[in-house]
Design a protein around this motif. Sequence first.
Motif, PDB file in Angstrom:
ATOM      1  N   TYR A  16       0.819  -1.218   0.000  1.00  0.00           N
ATOM      2  CA  TYR A  16       0.000   0.000   0.000  1.00  0.00           C
ATOM      3  C   TYR A  16       0.853   1.268   0.000  1.00  0.00           C
ATOM      4  CZ  TYR A  16      -4.082  -2.917   0.657  1.00  0.00           C
ATOM      5  OH  TYR A  16      -5.075  -3.855   0.467  1.00  0.00           O
ATOM      6  N   GLY A  17       2.117   1.127  -0.408  1.00  0.00           N
ATOM      7  CA  GLY A  17       2.984   2.286  -0.516  1.00  0.00           C
ATOM      8  C   GLY A  17       3.367   2.889   0.822  1.00  0.00           C
ATOM      9  N   LEU A  18       3.385   2.072   1.872  1.00  0.00           N
ATOM     10  CA  LEU A  18       3.699   2.550   3.223  1.00  0.00           C
ATOM     11  C   LEU A  18       5.046   2.006   3.671  1.00  0.00           C
ATOM     12  CD1 LEU A  18       0.188   1.894   4.814  1.00  0.00           C
ATOM     13  CD2 LEU A  18       1.058   4.081   3.967  1.00  0.00           C
ATOM     14  N   SER A  19       5.662   2.705   4.616  1.00  0.00           N
ATOM     15  CA  SER A  19       6.949   2.266   5.159  1.00  0.00           C
ATOM     16  C   SER A  19       6.990   2.578   6.648  1.00  0.00           C
ATOM     17  CB  SER A  19       8.103   2.973   4.438  1.00  0.00           C
ATOM     18  OG  SER A  19       9.345   2.516   4.924  1.00  0.00           O
ATOM     19  N   PRO A  20       6.877   1.562   7.507  1.00  0.00           N
ATOM     20  CA  PRO A  20       6.869   1.822   8.951  1.00  0.00           C
ATOM     21  C   PRO A  20       8.246   2.245   9.458  1.00  0.00           C
ATOM     22  CG  PRO A  20       6.930  -0.526   8.552  1.00  0.00           C
ATOM     23  CD  PRO A  20       6.775   0.123   7.213  1.00  0.00           C
ATOM     24  N   GLU A  21       8.244   2.952  10.569  1.00  0.00           N
ATOM     25  CA  GLU A  21       9.498   3.323  11.232  1.00  0.00           C
ATOM     26  C   GLU A  21       9.930   2.152  12.113  1.00  0.00           C
ATOM     27  OE1 GLU A  21      11.168   5.904  14.957  1.00  0.00           O
ATOM     28  OE2 GLU A  21       9.131   6.286  14.220  1.00  0.00           O
ATOM     29  N   VAL A  22      10.932   1.409  11.680  1.00  0.00           N
ATOM     30  CA  VAL A  22      11.400   0.249  12.449  1.00  0.00           C
ATOM     31  C   VAL A  22      12.237   0.761  13.616  1.00  0.00           C
ATOM     32  CG1 VAL A  22      12.716  -1.892  12.419  1.00  0.00           C
ATOM     33  CG2 VAL A  22      11.383  -1.230  10.402  1.00  0.00           C
ATOM     34  N   ARG A  23      11.664   0.703  14.811  1.00  0.00           N
ATOM     35  CA  ARG A  23      12.353   1.188  16.006  1.00  0.00           C
ATOM     36  C   ARG A  23      13.225   0.097  16.621  1.00  0.00           C
ATOM     37  NH1 ARG A  23      10.603   5.099  19.656  1.00  0.00           N
ATOM     38  NH2 ARG A  23       9.789   6.123  17.795  1.00  0.00           N
ATOM     39  N   TYR A  24      12.719  -1.145  16.593  1.00  0.00           N
ATOM     40  CA  TYR A  24      13.458  -2.252  17.201  1.00  0.00           C
ATOM     41  C   TYR A  24      13.425  -3.464  16.269  1.00  0.00           C
ATOM     42  CZ  TYR A  24      12.651   0.534  21.412  1.00  0.00           C
ATOM     43  OH  TYR A  24      12.593   1.562  22.320  1.00  0.00           O
ATOM     44  N   ARG A  25      14.516  -4.227  16.275  1.00  0.00           N
ATOM     45  CA  ARG A  25      14.608  -5.482  15.520  1.00  0.00           C
ATOM     46  C   ARG A  25      14.867  -6.616  16.509  1.00  0.00           C
ATOM     47  NH1 ARG A  25      15.616  -4.575   9.918  1.00  0.00           N
ATOM     48  NH2 ARG A  25      15.761  -2.341   9.462  1.00  0.00           N
ATOM     49  N   VAL A  26      14.068  -7.665  16.438  1.00  0.00           N
ATOM     50  CA  VAL A  26      14.187  -8.785  17.376  1.00  0.00           C
ATOM     51  C   VAL A  26      14.224 -10.088  16.592  1.00  0.00           C
ATOM     52  CG1 VAL A  26      13.004  -7.505  19.196  1.00  0.00           C
ATOM     53  CG2 VAL A  26      11.676  -8.975  17.673  1.00  0.00           C
ATOM     54  N   ALA A  27      14.584 -11.165  17.284  1.00  0.00           N
ATOM     55  CA  ALA A  27      14.744 -12.462  16.617  1.00  0.00           C
ATOM     56  C   ALA A  27      13.731 -13.502  17.080  1.00  0.00           C
ATOM     57  CB  ALA A  27      16.160 -12.994  16.837  1.00  0.00           C
ATOM     58  N   SER A  28      12.740 -13.095  17.873  1.00  0.00           N
ATOM     59  CA  SER A  28      11.758 -14.071  18.339  1.00  0.00           C
ATOM     60  C   SER A  28      10.405 -13.407  18.543  1.00  0.00           C
ATOM     61  CB  SER A  28      12.200 -14.725  19.659  1.00  0.00           C
ATOM     62  OG  SER A  28      12.106 -13.798  20.723  1.00  0.00           O
ATOM     63  N   ILE A  29       9.360 -14.206  18.369  1.00  0.00           N
ATOM     64  CA  ILE A  29       8.009 -13.719  18.612  1.00  0.00           C
ATOM     65  C   ILE A  29       7.825 -13.386  20.085  1.00  0.00           C
ATOM     66  CG2 ILE A  29       5.602 -14.477  18.739  1.00  0.00           C
ATOM     67  CD1 ILE A  29       5.898 -15.778  16.101  1.00  0.00           C
ATOM     68  N   GLU A  30       8.412 -14.212  20.965  1.00  0.00           N
ATOM     69  CA  GLU A  30       8.251 -13.976  22.402  1.00  0.00           C
ATOM     70  C   GLU A  30       8.766 -12.595  22.796  1.00  0.00           C
ATOM     71  OE1 GLU A  30       9.527 -16.628  21.029  1.00  0.00           O
ATOM     72  OE2 GLU A  30       8.202 -18.274  21.587  1.00  0.00           O
ATOM     73  N   LEU A  31       9.936 -12.207  22.260  1.00  0.00           N
ATOM     74  CA  LEU A  31      10.482 -10.890  22.587  1.00  0.00           C
ATOM     75  C   LEU A  31       9.631  -9.786  21.971  1.00  0.00           C
ATOM     76  CD1 LEU A  31      12.580  -9.155  23.912  1.00  0.00           C
ATOM     77  CD2 LEU A  31      14.097  -9.518  21.942  1.00  0.00           C
ATOM     78  N   ALA A  32       9.156  -9.987  20.749  1.00  0.00           N
ATOM     79  CA  ALA A  32       8.295  -8.986  20.114  1.00  0.00           C
ATOM     80  C   ALA A  32       7.031  -8.773  20.952  1.00  0.00           C
ATOM     81  CB  ALA A  32       7.931  -9.413  18.697  1.00  0.00           C
TER      82      ALA A  32
END
Length: 318
Positions: free
Chosen positions: A212-228
Motif C-alpha cells: 500500500y505504498g507505506l513504510s513503517p518506522e522500524v524502532r526495534y529489531r528482534v529475533a523471536s516472537i516472544e520478545l516482540a
Amino acid sequence: MHISLRLLRYFVAAAETGSTTAAARALNVSQPSISVAIRELESVFNEALFTRGLGAGLIATQFGERKLSEARQLLAVAAAFEADDGGNAAAGEVRLGVFTTIAPVYLPSLLRIAQQRYPKLSIRCEEGDLAQLESRLQSHRIDLALTYDVGLPAGIERECLADLKPHALIPAGSRLGKTRGPVSLRQLVKEPFILIDLPYSREFLLAPFWQYGLSPEVRYRVASIELARAMVAEGLGVALLITQKSATMHTPTLVERPIREETVRQPLVIARAAQALHTRASQLVAECIHAAVQETLVRRSGRPRTGETPIAAPGQPK
C-alpha cells in the motif's frame, strides 16, 4: 566396491558433529573406528570427504557435501525398510524441521497427536529459520519441514496446510489498543514498529505495508516472537505477525487485531525435497501435522479466524 550402512552412519555422524571424537561419542564406538571409516570411503572414491578446519574440526569438501546428501538418503531408505519389519508400518523415524517462530504454536500438538495415534513412530525435531530449513531439506538432513512458503526454490515440494493473513500486535493500554475491530495499516505505520528480523521473515512482514505504498518506522529489531510480544506489552511499539499465539501465550497488556486491508496471505506448508523418499512414516507424520494445524486454528474460536483457511489432508474430509 562394497560400502556398508555402518560406514555411511559413521560418515554422516562425523559430518554432523564436526569431529571424529564427537561422532564416536554419539554412536558409542571408538574414535579410530570413525577415522578408519572415513579413510575407507575416501579410498573408494579416491577423493577427500573432509578438510581440517580451525581447531582440527572436520569440514566437508564440496564432494563431501554431495556424498553426505546421498548418504542421508540411503540411510533413510534403509531405516524405512527396517521399520516395516514384522508388518508394523506405523513405525520408523522422521526428521522434522520446524520454523522457529511457529514451533511453539503447532509442535506440541503435533507431538501429542503422533504419540497418541502412532506410539512407535519416532519424530526427531530441529528448529531453524527459513533459510536454514531450506538448506537442511536440500542436503537431506531433514525429511520434512513445517514452515512458510517464502523463498522456497523449485526443487522443494510444498503441501499447503493453511493460508494465513497478517495480524497486528498492539499495546492494550494505547489509544489504538482501546479501539475495537480491525486496524488499518495506515494506523499502524504511525506507531514505532517492532520487526521480527530473521532471514526472509523481515521481508514478508514488511510486504503488506509496501503493498500500500507505506513504510513503517522500524524502532526495534528482534529475533523471536516472544520478545516482540513482550516489547509490545511494555508499550514500546506495534508489530505485525503471521504466526498466531500458542495456547500458553496469554498477555493481558497486548491485543491482537486483524488487518483491515486485504493483504497477501502466507501459505503454511509441509515442505520436502523433490527427490526425498516418501516413506510410510513420513506420510503418517504429515497426517499428524495436518491434524495439529487444523486443531490449533479451530481451537481459538471454534472455527478458523478470518483469513485463516485450513486445507484438509489428502483423503480427509474437505
